[in-house]
Design an enzyme around this catalytic site. Structure first.
Site, PDB file in Angstrom:
ATOM      1  N   ARG A  93     -10.104   2.421  -6.467  1.00 26.81           N
ATOM      2  CA  ARG A  93     -10.604   2.730  -5.121  1.00 26.81           C
ATOM      3  C   ARG A  93     -12.127   2.682  -5.071  1.00 26.81           C
ATOM      4  NH1 ARG A  93      -8.205   8.035  -2.575  1.00 26.81           N
ATOM      5  NH2 ARG A  93      -9.422   8.938  -4.274  1.00 26.81           N
TER       6      ARG A  93
ATOM      7  N   SER B 103      -6.623  -3.920  -9.069  1.00 25.69           N
ATOM      8  CA  SER B 103      -6.816  -2.532  -8.669  1.00 25.69           C
ATOM      9  C   SER B 103      -5.642  -1.717  -9.199  1.00 25.69           C
ATOM     10  CB  SER B 103      -6.929  -2.447  -7.145  1.00 25.69           C
ATOM     11  OG  SER B 103      -7.182  -1.139  -6.719  1.00 25.69           O
TER      12      SER B 103
ATOM     13  N   VAL C 235      -5.282   1.829   4.279  1.00 21.73           N
ATOM     14  CA  VAL C 235      -4.727   1.714   2.926  1.00 21.73           C
ATOM     15  C   VAL C 235      -5.535   2.526   1.915  1.00 21.73           C
ATOM     16  CG1 VAL C 235      -3.748  -0.543   3.431  1.00 21.73           C
ATOM     17  CG2 VAL C 235      -6.032  -0.401   2.441  1.00 21.73           C
ATOM     18  N   GLU C 236      -4.934   2.751   0.755  1.00 23.76           N
ATOM     19  CA  GLU C 236      -5.544   3.494  -0.366  1.00 23.76           C
ATOM     20  C   GLU C 236      -6.051   4.874   0.057  1.00 23.76           C
ATOM     21  OE1 GLU C 236      -8.284   1.435  -2.843  1.00 23.76           O
ATOM     22  OE2 GLU C 236      -6.959  -0.266  -3.177  1.00 23.76           O
ATOM     23  N   GLY C 237      -5.259   5.548   0.865  1.00 31.47           N
ATOM     24  CA  GLY C 237      -5.632   6.873   1.357  1.00 31.47           C
ATOM     25  C   GLY C 237      -6.217   6.759   2.749  1.00 31.47           C
TER      26      GLY C 237
END
Length: 822
Positions: free
Chosen positions: A378, A210, A500-502
């Site tokens: 994402r 990722s 996570v990731e926003g």
């Protein structure tokens, strides 16, 4: 007759608006209507003259461009420039990153369904399928979630070695660099299958594939960097991590305080130009075991060694683990999900300039690099892992609900359980369709900025709903941790995916509609650019053209929303299929409503819309569910419209449409301008709110599909780990399910005989033996009942431990972060 004339002109205007005709076409149609009615001689002359005069006063200035610019466009441009929100460099980078796909059609209010139907339904290549059936299947057999999460707090050395040897960390790396070069669909399939068995392993495989050094090097690395690092990453010789988040910079990642100063220092015996780094990062996945660390920092050149600019901006560099000044290796413990995660700190860490990803030319371009890559990663990682988790829950909970009995009846027959099972099935169907659609977008060459935010938020939220329902149904079986528990760690870990990731609150409130409103809108971004042009004449000409195209677009969407609402979507141009046409019509209606309300919100609130998070979040919900419904319809069509799947599609679709109605209602009811509320309510809900949640009969039909092996159940849970040779609890349950169903008529016969006094016995064993003696059951039937009873006992069993087994060998002593202790 005057009233007839007015109604005729209104009808002409609505028809022109509904089909989006040009201003000139509307003018001609209106004039023709007046002339035709005037020729009949039935309209009073005075009324005709007044109406014609009013029409001329409106139509002539609108069609004569210089007059229109002077009277309308110039004053509006002046006001628009005052209302124009300030867009920071960070926001502009985010807006410029990514591409617009199907979400743009939905946001425009008149989706072209042919584009959706023409989108390919991608499948795996022979090589990718072989990898899934070979190394991935073998890996799943190796994994023991309890050993990983409780005993070892890590993957064992054999598993780490297997991952490296089979290049699990190199799925996105092209074959020319020694990677697997897999498609996004294969990437999704691998993560989905692994995550259905062990979330720790899923995270471990997901991160290197990722957003991180591998992805960044592929897009921005120099040839020297690619040739050196990518083969090592593909083989697992280097384990990567990427440090962005810090104690004071979480969601606001651009405020990172970590610094890099351009300077000259001794490096390997020579004085070289490089960067002295000081940083403090946390929550960094794979950091404890990483050998190459990506660092985001703000780069300064105080002595002008690179040029005249002192603050070069956010930059990215690769730092080897052994570099002097690095403090790395300690671990965080994220909710008993012990994937490798921990802090990274650096004090006066010096690296040469060639450590910058992309070299000196990419200094200061770090934020753009991150944003452009984020949409791809994402769109795959968390949606795929969430899909694996929801499918596993659907498979396991359906089987458990048939196997587990209370009051001599499978618990899946109780209506309360049925409601939860229907939610599990519906959310699993939606999650799978959504993750597939975003992965497809990546494979088609898109950088789906808005869809990736939709997918990240909604797949993780639906996964949270699914695991909650699964835990409710399993009861104590889901609560008691141990080797037999297959839900507990998933329940504990779901907040990790949410965060996570926003973080999901940020993603919903600010990103989905915040980016979608500007990126997907056919005119707003262009109008903003036109308003900022330096040349006044060019600015006015460009803005005038865009403004009146935008006005026509808004009028069209208002008319479409109203007419489709009044006609229940009858006039929408949709694919002609008896079963699904009604679904497309609903999407067409609410797409127009979204486009219209979005325009009104941007017009009346201007730059303040950024602070109206409730409105932004709810409009984002509408866009999201329109996209999810499109993904589900695409899946249903592409799978050949299976009749047996219609109930799940119907439940999922009506659930999403009800959420769209709820979101639109909340926007209208809470719209800041009270004068607009009535108009919005009339246009969007001319007959009131008529959408309903899925009914009980539909929920019953959907729930029953999970309780018995079938093609529908197999399609719903396709891609998770299911093996006849594995001792994983869910695999054992799947093997037992057909036998449990086979034994049910025998159990009913035994209970009936006992109730009627045909057999006797205090215990189950005595009753069965008496049934055999009295020929109520045959020997073969008794053997079936005994075998099933033993299987069920193992399935519903939970673990218990000696107290010493639960104690850690020694007490832990967390290190205090003295830098932030105050």
């Amino acid at each position: 007759m005057t009233l007839v004339l007015l109604l005729t002109l209104l009808a002409i205007s609505l028809v022109c608006a509904f089909y989006g005709t040009s201003l000139l076409m509307w003018t001609v149609a209106m004039a023709a209507g007046i002339v035709i009615l005037a020729s009949t001689g039935s309209v009073p002359l005075f009324s005709l003259a007044v109406i014609a005069a009013i029409f001329a006063v409106i139509a002539i200035p609108l069609n004569v461009v210089p007059w229109r610019q002077q009277l309308i466009s110039a004053p509006f441009l002046k006001q628009f420039r005052r209302m124009l929100p300030d867009i920071s460099e960070t926001e502009q980078v985010a807006l410029d990153a990514g591409t617009v796909g199907w979400e743009g059609e939905l946001f425009a209010g008149r989706p072209d369904w042919k584009l959706l139907k023409q989108q390919p339904y991608l499948t795996l290549t022979v090589e990718e399928q072989a990898y899934l059936d070979g190394p991935v299947e073998e890996l799943c057999h190796m994994l023991n979630s309890w050993e990983i999460t409780h005993n070892d707090a890590d993957l064992n050395p054999e598993t780490w070695d297997f991952l490296k040897r089979n290049r699990f960390f190199g799925m996105i790396i092209p074959k020319e660099y020694g990677g697997l070069g897999f498609s996004a669909m294969a990437h999704r399939a691998v993560l989905q299958k692994i995550s259905s068995v062990c979330a720790v392993t899923g995270s471990t495989v997901a991160v290197p594939n990722s957003l991180g050094p591998g992805e960044l090097l592929l897009h921005y690395g120099t040839e020297e960097q690619k040739n050196h690092f990518l083969p090592r990453l593909a083989r697992g010789e280097d384990i990567p991590c990427f440090g962005l988040t810090g104690p004071t910079a979480g969601s606001d990642a651009t405020s990172i305080p970590d610094l890099g100063l351009i300077c000259k220092e001794k490096y390997k015996g020579k004085e070289v130009l490089g960067i002295r780094l000081n940083f403090d990062k946390r929550y960094i996945t794979l950091a404890p075991s990483a050998t190459i660390i990506g660092i985001a920092f703000r780069l300064y050149d105080p002595d002008g060694l690179l040029g005249d600019t002192e603050d070069l901006g956010i930059s990215l560099a690769l730092v080897p683990r052994e570099t002097k000044g690095m403090d790395i290796g300690r671990r965080h413990m994220p909710l008993n999900l012990p994937f490798q995660n921990g802090p990274i700190r650096g004090k006066d860490v010096f690296v040469p300039l060639d450590a910058l990803i992309g070299g000196v030319e990419m200094a200061g371009q770090g934020w753009r690099m991150l944003v452009e890559c984020l949409s791809v990663g994402r769109a795959i990682s968390l949606p795929s892992m969430s899909t694996g988790g929801t499918k596993m829950c659907a498979l396991a909970t359906g089987a458990y609900s048939r196997i587990r009995k209370q009051f001599n009846m499978p618990i899946g027959r109780f209506e309360g359980i049925e409601a939860a099972l229907a939610r599990i099935a519906g959310n699993t169907y939606a999650t799978s369709a959504l993750s597939r659609m975003t992965a497809t977008a990546v494979d088609l060459g898109d950088k789906p900025a808005v869809p990736s935010a939709i997918a990240k938020y909604h797949t993780t939220e639906m996964a949270r709903d699914v695991i909650r329902d699964a835990m409710d149904i399993h009861g104590g079986k889901g609560i008691i941790l141990g080797p037999r528990n297959y839900l507990g760690r998933g329940w504990q870990s779901i907040p990790v995916s949410i965060t996570v990731e926003g973080a999901n609150i940020l993603t919903r409130n600010l990103m989905i509609f915040g980016q979608g409103a500007i990126r997907c809108h056919p005119y707003v971004l262009k109008e903003m650019a036109a308003a900022r042009l330096e040349n006044a004449s060019e600015r006015l000409n460009r803005f005038d053209d865009l403004l009146f195209s935008h006005v026509g677009y808004s009028i069209r969407n208002a008319a479409r929303s109203l007419i489709l609402g009044l006609s229940f979507g009858k006039f929408a141009m949709v694919p002609h299929d008896r079963k699904t046409a009604k679904y497309y019509k609903k999407l067409a209606r609410y797409s127009a409503s979204l486009a219209f309300i979005s325009d009104i919100a941007m017009l009346t609130l201007g730059g303040k819309l950024k602070q109206k998070e409730h409105i932004s979040a709810r409009l984002g919900d509408v866009l999201s569910h329109l996209y999810i419904c499109s993904a589900m319809l695409k899946r249903y069509e592409s799978e050949g419209r299976p009749v047996a799947d219609q109930a799940i599609l119907a439940w999922s679709f009506h659930n999403a449409i009800y959420k769209i109605q709820t979101a639109l209602r909340l926007v209208v009811d809470n719209f800041p301008n009270r004068y607009m509320r009535f108009m919005l309510r009339f246009v969007v809900f001319p007959f009131g709110r008529r959408e309903k949640e899925p009914g009980d009969r539909l929920a019953h039909r959907v729930a029953q599909l999970l309780l018995v092996p079938s093609d529908t159940r197999d399609r719903l849970t396709n891609g998770v780990f299911k093996s006849d040779t594995s001792d994983h609890p869910i695999c054992l349950m799947e093997q037992a399910l057909p036998q449990v169903i086979l034994a049910e008529p025998l159990e009913r016969r035994l209970l009936k005989a006992l109730k009627h006094g045909e057999i006797n016995g205090f215990t189950w064993d005595e009753q069965v033996q008496d049934a055999l003696n009295k020929s109520v059951l045959t020997r073969e039937e008794v053997d079936i009942l005994v075998r099933v009873r033993d299987l069920v006992a193992e399935i519903i069993a939970v673990d218990d431990f000696d107290i010493e087994e639960l104690r850690l060998g020694r007490k832990t002593k967390p290190r205090l972060d003295t830098q932030h202790a105050a």
